[in-house]
Scaffold this motif. Structure first.
Motif, PDB file in Angstrom:
ATOM      1  N   THR A  17       0.830  -1.208   0.000  1.00  0.00           N
ATOM      2  CA  THR A  17       0.000   0.000   0.000  1.00  0.00           C
ATOM      3  C   THR A  17       0.863   1.256   0.000  1.00  0.00           C
ATOM      4  N   ASN A  20       2.634   1.582  -3.431  1.00  0.00           N
ATOM      5  CA  ASN A  20       1.718   1.924  -4.518  1.00  0.00           C
ATOM      6  C   ASN A  20       1.108   3.311  -4.371  1.00  0.00           C
ATOM      7  N   ASN A  21       1.163   3.898  -3.185  1.00  0.00           N
ATOM      8  CA  ASN A  21       0.666   5.257  -2.988  1.00  0.00           C
ATOM      9  C   ASN A  21       1.643   6.311  -3.493  1.00  0.00           C
TER      10      ASN A  21
END
Length: 96
Positions: A17, A20-21
């Protein structure tokens, strides 16, 4: 000279997460002894390349090179560039 941020996370899911942010997605690297986990994580990362137990600074002319998001569009190198830089079309000609 660049600056790299290091973030402490509590799980592989949180690591994905956080990664990918990011606005960019040229290359990623995963360092672990658990290759099954690494392959699973690599398939979920939004990056043009992912290296397992190896640095992100790697180039192989036989492999496609390029990123995602703000790290570029398309691939070059290897046969991948043929698909990226050409448009497949069907043109027919009937006799006059």
């Amino acid at each position: 000279m660049g600056i790299a941020g290091i973030y402490r996370v509590d799980s592989p899911e949180e690591a994905i997460t956080v990664a990918n942010n990011c606005e960019y997605g040229l290359a990623a690297a995963i360092f672990t002894r658990d290759l099954t986990l690494a392959r699973n994580m690599a398939s979920q990362l939004e990056s043009g390349m992912c290296h397992i137990n190896s640095a992100t600074i790697k180039d192989d002319p036989s492999m496609p090179f390029g990123g995602l998001k703000s790290s570029g569009y398309g691939r070059f190198g290897s046969e991948a560039c043929v698909d990226e830089f050409t448009e497949v079309r069907w043109i027919t000609v009937a006799p006059p």
